[in-house]
Design a protein around this motif. Structure first.
Motif, mmCIF file in Angstrom:
data_model
loop_
_atom_site.group_PDB
_atom_site.id
_atom_site.type_symbol
_atom_site.label_atom_id
_atom_site.label_comp_id
_atom_site.label_asym_id
_atom_site.label_seq_id
_atom_site.Cartn_x
_atom_site.Cartn_y
_atom_site.Cartn_z
ATOM 1 N N MET A 1 0.798 -1.212 0.000
ATOM 2 C CA MET A 1 0.000 0.000 0.000
ATOM 3 C C MET A 1 0.834 1.267 0.000
ATOM 4 O O MET A 1 0.345 2.336 0.328
ATOM 5 C CB MET A 1 -0.877 0.015 1.235
ATOM 6 C CG MET A 1 -2.288 -0.460 0.940
ATOM 7 S SD MET A 1 -3.260 -0.299 2.390
ATOM 8 C CE MET A 1 -2.374 -1.374 3.507
ATOM 9 N N ASN A 5 4.165 6.149 -6.402
ATOM 10 C CA ASN A 5 4.098 6.465 -7.817
ATOM 11 C C ASN A 5 3.925 7.960 -8.003
ATOM 12 O O ASN A 5 2.926 8.551 -7.608
ATOM 13 C CB ASN A 5 2.937 5.718 -8.465
ATOM 14 C CG ASN A 5 3.008 5.799 -9.971
ATOM 15 O OD1 ASN A 5 3.278 6.860 -10.512
ATOM 16 N ND2 ASN A 5 2.781 4.686 -10.631
ATOM 17 N N ASN A 7 3.385 9.580 -10.530
ATOM 18 C CA ASN A 7 2.461 10.027 -11.572
ATOM 19 C C ASN A 7 1.053 10.265 -11.042
ATOM 20 O O ASN A 7 0.177 10.686 -11.768
ATOM 21 C CB ASN A 7 2.397 8.988 -12.698
ATOM 22 C CG ASN A 7 3.745 8.846 -13.379
ATOM 23 O OD1 ASN A 7 4.472 9.828 -13.510
ATOM 24 N ND2 ASN A 7 4.076 7.636 -13.783
ATOM 25 N N HIS A 296 -12.504 0.447 -12.344
ATOM 26 C CA HIS A 296 -11.858 -0.409 -13.341
ATOM 27 C C HIS A 296 -10.361 -0.514 -13.069
ATOM 28 O O HIS A 296 -9.708 0.507 -12.845
ATOM 29 C CB HIS A 296 -12.104 0.145 -14.747
ATOM 30 C CG HIS A 296 -13.543 0.031 -15.150
ATOM 31 N ND1 HIS A 296 -13.997 -0.956 -15.988
ATOM 32 C CD2 HIS A 296 -14.635 0.738 -14.770
ATOM 33 C CE1 HIS A 296 -15.305 -0.827 -16.128
ATOM 34 N NE2 HIS A 296 -15.727 0.192 -15.408
ATOM 35 N N PRO A 297 -9.818 -1.717 -13.110
ATOM 36 C CA PRO A 297 -8.397 -1.880 -12.788
ATOM 37 C C PRO A 297 -7.468 -1.185 -13.781
ATOM 38 O O PRO A 297 -6.343 -0.853 -13.422
ATOM 39 C CB PRO A 297 -8.191 -3.399 -12.800
ATOM 40 C CG PRO A 297 -9.335 -3.964 -13.575
ATOM 41 C CD PRO A 297 -10.479 -3.013 -13.379
ATOM 42 N N ASP A 298 -7.916 -0.941 -15.004
ATOM 43 C CA ASP A 298 -7.058 -0.229 -15.959
ATOM 44 C C ASP A 298 -6.950 1.262 -15.639
ATOM 45 O O ASP A 298 -5.977 1.903 -16.040
ATOM 46 C CB ASP A 298 -7.591 -0.393 -17.392
ATOM 47 C CG ASP A 298 -7.251 -1.755 -17.979
ATOM 48 O OD1 ASP A 298 -6.073 -2.162 -17.872
ATOM 49 O OD2 ASP A 298 -8.149 -2.405 -18.531
ATOM 50 N N PRO A 301 -5.059 3.211 -10.371
ATOM 51 C CA PRO A 301 -3.701 2.702 -10.094
ATOM 52 C C PRO A 301 -3.599 1.930 -8.782
ATOM 53 O O PRO A 301 -2.753 1.041 -8.667
ATOM 54 C CB PRO A 301 -2.843 3.974 -10.056
ATOM 55 C CG PRO A 301 -3.806 5.112 -9.903
ATOM 56 C CD PRO A 301 -5.098 4.666 -10.529
ATOM 57 N N TYR A 302 -4.432 2.252 -7.799
ATOM 58 C CA TYR A 302 -4.337 1.570 -6.502
ATOM 59 C C TYR A 302 -5.340 0.422 -6.352
ATOM 60 O O TYR A 302 -5.635 0.010 -5.224
ATOM 61 C CB TYR A 302 -4.508 2.580 -5.361
ATOM 62 C CG TYR A 302 -3.379 3.579 -5.283
ATOM 63 C CD1 TYR A 302 -2.055 3.164 -5.357
ATOM 64 C CD2 TYR A 302 -3.631 4.932 -5.121
ATOM 65 C CE1 TYR A 302 -1.016 4.069 -5.292
ATOM 66 C CE2 TYR A 302 -2.596 5.849 -5.043
ATOM 67 C CZ TYR A 302 -1.296 5.411 -5.136
ATOM 68 O OH TYR A 302 -0.268 6.312 -5.058
ATOM 69 N N TYR A 303 -5.853 -0.069 -7.460
ATOM 70 C CA TYR A 303 -6.862 -1.148 -7.409
ATOM 71 C C TYR A 303 -6.410 -2.290 -6.498
ATOM 72 O O TYR A 303 -7.135 -2.692 -5.583
ATOM 73 C CB TYR A 303 -7.083 -1.644 -8.837
ATOM 74 C CG TYR A 303 -8.309 -2.491 -9.081
ATOM 75 C CD1 TYR A 303 -9.558 -1.921 -9.250
ATOM 76 C CD2 TYR A 303 -8.206 -3.877 -9.173
ATOM 77 C CE1 TYR A 303 -10.680 -2.696 -9.511
ATOM 78 C CE2 TYR A 303 -9.319 -4.660 -9.437
ATOM 79 C CZ TYR A 303 -10.557 -4.072 -9.599
ATOM 80 O OH TYR A 303 -11.661 -4.848 -9.863
ATOM 81 N N GLN A 304 -5.202 -2.813 -6.740
ATOM 82 C CA GLN A 304 -4.713 -3.930 -5.921
ATOM 83 C C GLN A 304 -4.406 -3.482 -4.491
ATOM 84 O O GLN A 304 -4.631 -4.237 -3.539
ATOM 85 C CB GLN A 304 -3.490 -4.584 -6.581
ATOM 86 C CG GLN A 304 -2.822 -5.697 -5.795
ATOM 87 C CD GLN A 304 -3.746 -6.874 -5.473
ATOM 88 O OE1 GLN A 304 -4.824 -7.018 -6.047
ATOM 89 N NE2 GLN A 304 -3.342 -7.686 -4.516
ATOM 90 N N SER A 305 -3.932 -2.252 -4.320
ATOM 91 C CA SER A 305 -3.689 -1.747 -2.958
ATOM 92 C C SER A 305 -5.001 -1.645 -2.182
ATOM 93 O O SER A 305 -5.050 -1.931 -0.979
ATOM 94 C CB SER A 305 -3.025 -0.371 -3.010
ATOM 95 O OG SER A 305 -1.785 -0.452 -3.668
ATOM 96 N N GLN B 126 1.120 -0.789 -9.241
ATOM 97 C CA GLN B 126 1.082 0.632 -9.621
ATOM 98 C C GLN B 126 2.469 1.222 -9.866
ATOM 99 O O GLN B 126 2.586 2.365 -10.281
ATOM 100 C CB GLN B 126 0.313 1.472 -8.579
ATOM 101 C CG GLN B 126 1.055 1.738 -7.286
ATOM 102 C CD GLN B 126 0.664 0.754 -6.205
ATOM 103 O OE1 GLN B 126 0.167 -0.333 -6.499
ATOM 104 N NE2 GLN B 126 0.902 1.120 -4.963
ATOM 105 N N GLU B 127 3.507 0.439 -9.596
ATOM 106 C CA GLU B 127 4.865 0.946 -9.795
ATOM 107 C C GLU B 127 5.335 0.708 -11.226
ATOM 108 O O GLU B 127 4.884 -0.215 -11.897
ATOM 109 C CB GLU B 127 5.840 0.242 -8.844
ATOM 110 C CG GLU B 127 5.485 0.364 -7.380
ATOM 111 C CD GLU B 127 5.555 1.782 -6.857
ATOM 112 O OE1 GLU B 127 6.432 2.530 -7.311
ATOM 113 O OE2 GLU B 127 4.720 2.141 -6.001
ATOM 114 N N ILE B 194 -5.675 -4.535 -19.078
ATOM 115 C CA ILE B 194 -6.279 -5.706 -18.437
ATOM 116 C C ILE B 194 -7.549 -6.098 -19.176
ATOM 117 O O ILE B 194 -7.788 -7.266 -19.461
ATOM 118 C CB ILE B 194 -6.564 -5.397 -16.946
ATOM 119 C CG1 ILE B 194 -5.265 -5.034 -16.226
ATOM 120 C CG2 ILE B 194 -7.242 -6.578 -16.271
ATOM 121 C CD1 ILE B 194 -5.463 -4.337 -14.884
ATOM 122 N N PRO B 218 -15.456 -6.133 -14.020
ATOM 123 C CA PRO B 218 -14.321 -6.384 -13.116
ATOM 124 C C PRO B 218 -14.830 -6.431 -11.679
ATOM 125 O O PRO B 218 -15.615 -5.578 -11.274
ATOM 126 C CB PRO B 218 -13.414 -5.167 -13.343
ATOM 127 C CG PRO B 218 -14.329 -4.082 -13.810
ATOM 128 C CD PRO B 218 -15.452 -4.762 -14.559
#
Lengths: 316, 316
Positions: A1, A5, A7, A296-298, A301-305, B126-127, B194, B218
């Motif tokens: 987490m 990034n 950006n 949406h995961p695309d 950017p922090y979807y997985q976090s 995200q990295e 994705i 998703p």
């Protein structure tokens, strides 16, 4: 987490949402008191986490709490005295200590919220509880608290997915006046089924009758662990999704809520990062929005976090 | 995820499902080689996990891999040589070493599956990726692999919720002949979105046209880390739910699949614990069944253990 990034703008929705997720997981983040906490153990099994100032007070009750020390005489863990063999003995002796704390005005932030309502103490949900403890004290012992949260939603023909949110009453001991799920509550140590707890909270907090609430669908759990002025709170919330009829309006019930609001998902997303939302309920709502495919995961950017921050593994 | 509760029969569905969940998380369970593994570090950031037998081989390439040792001359971590500063240099030098391994028939179980397909190497999704690596070698370096899995389902008017499952072709290098999600695939290091990866896999593996597949939603991720004869596999799968029209039938496409089956949820649940299901795909399917409310927390003792086992926190 981590948020490295470069950006991602620091005031973007993603960054602000990540901060809420991190708030819920503050025990596991840098700067937490984790390194100075010790295990609370019953019958050889860790059931909680103790902060140093709590340990200092427990030392005054050697017939209830046994300090296990290392060769340097430093406390390594705190075990409930082994002569307390039964569920009833443990519950009675520990709660007597807690009543003394309360009467001495120790740990007032946690114990001013004394509720005369007990929670189970156990290593994990499928294990037999080893004792029960006054709810307000569980954050002093860092025992896992289980609860139920309900996402109340509608699919509006014009606005699409919408949610009902509650505004917590100004008189609530915790998070007064903040936004919350349509209904939620803790699982008491009284053998109440999760579904019955859900039905009760829907009825009592939001006047949702059982005929509607029974259609709620269990959709998993969220789990996290935060530290605040009350102590350490490892929590698991059983999440239900309840599609409410379009014409139905939740009503203020037992006074835990001051108001209900009907928001579009875009409005809900803005509220989540506004600082006006009870953080763990924001996590429940974020989980709902992700499961419904509304992030949406695309593009996030922090979807997985976010996913990781709502699914802590409840191991000590 | 311990299985201590003596009230749950060892051959019950719950216990057998828990074993599948534990299989996917074998790196984090007792008996794993975790204690003897070391960090693989690029530019100061851990990006993977190395087993001792891999480390021994990497020592032969000191201009590529720098062994960081402690005062007892024991290897503490393995850093990519700091003179390899660019993405391209790292990719080229490391993959040259891997080609030598392959040509020397080292690590044959992993490297016989050489695919001429690269995966990104990075600390988290995200990295920015720090390099890319041949897919078959990622389990030797324990780098995180990202993929996409699609739950293909129907709501049958008579049978209720049903799912389409694939039978993997007997010629697949991994898990030949086992049951799988209707479509799935890894995210290649080619800047593929994705969603586009999902659309491609639906079309190529199951002949699901874009006009249908684009309706997939998703619904989060699952994450876990297992050890097997190939090495260490920390994996994150982006999960999509795709409601297929009742009259639609997936068709064998590129030969990755030998057959498709239409099962009721009860049949799917039985298949999940049959030993005939690719384990990580079983975890994706279990996640779907839980999110759809088809497992109830009051009747499933390992409900929270299942949740935790499908949401590993991908920290090294």
């Amino acid at each position: 987490m981590e948020s490295e990034n470069k950006n991602i703008s620091s005031d973007s929705w993603s960054e602000r949402m990540l901060k809420v997720v991190q708030w819920c997981n503050s025990y596991d983040l840098p700067g937490s008191p984790k390194a100075v906490c010790k295990a609370f153990v019953i019958d050889g099994k860790q059931v909680g986490i103790l902060l140093p100032d709590v340990i200092e007070q427990l030392k005054k009750y050697p017939d209830v709490f046994h300090m296990v020390t290392n060769s340097n005489n430093q406390v390594e863990k705190i075990c409930l005295a082994s002569q307390l063999k039964t569920y009833e003995e443990r519950t009675e002796k520990v709660n007597k200590v807690l009543e003394e704390f309360r009467d001495q005005n120790l740990f007032p932030v946690a114990l001013k919220g004394w509720r005369h309502e007990n929670y189970f103490v156990r290593t994990s949900f499928q294990e037999q509880p080893l004792m029960e403890m006054e709810r307000a004290a569980t954050s002093l012992f860092g025992t896992i608290q289980y609860g139920v949260h309900i996402n109340g939603y509608c699919v509006d023909p014009d606005k699409g997915m919408c949610m009902w949110l509650a505004r917590r009453s100004q008189t609530k001991q915790t998070y007064p006046g903040m936004l919350d799920n349509v209904a939620a509550g803790g699982l008491p140590a009284a053998g109440v089924k999760i579904k019955d707890c859900m039905l009760n909270e829907c009825l009592e907090e939001a006047c949702i009758p059982e005929s509607i609430a029974k259609k709620a669908i269990p959709a998993g759990t969220i789990s996290y662990c935060f530290v605040n002025e009350r102590g350490i709170s490892p929590e698991v919330e059983f999440v239900y999704d309840l599609q409410l009829p379009l014409e139905f309006q939740p009503q203020v019930g037992d006074g835990e809520v001051s108001n209900f609001y009907f928001y579009t998902i875009q409005e809900v997303k803005e509220k989540l990062v506004s600082g006006d939302f009870k953080p763990n309920s924001a996590l429940v709502t974020l989980n709902f929005i992700i499961r419904k495919g509304l992030i949406h995961p695309d593009s996030e950017p922090y979807y997985q976090s976010f996913m990781e921050g709502m699914h802590r593994i409840m191991k000590f």
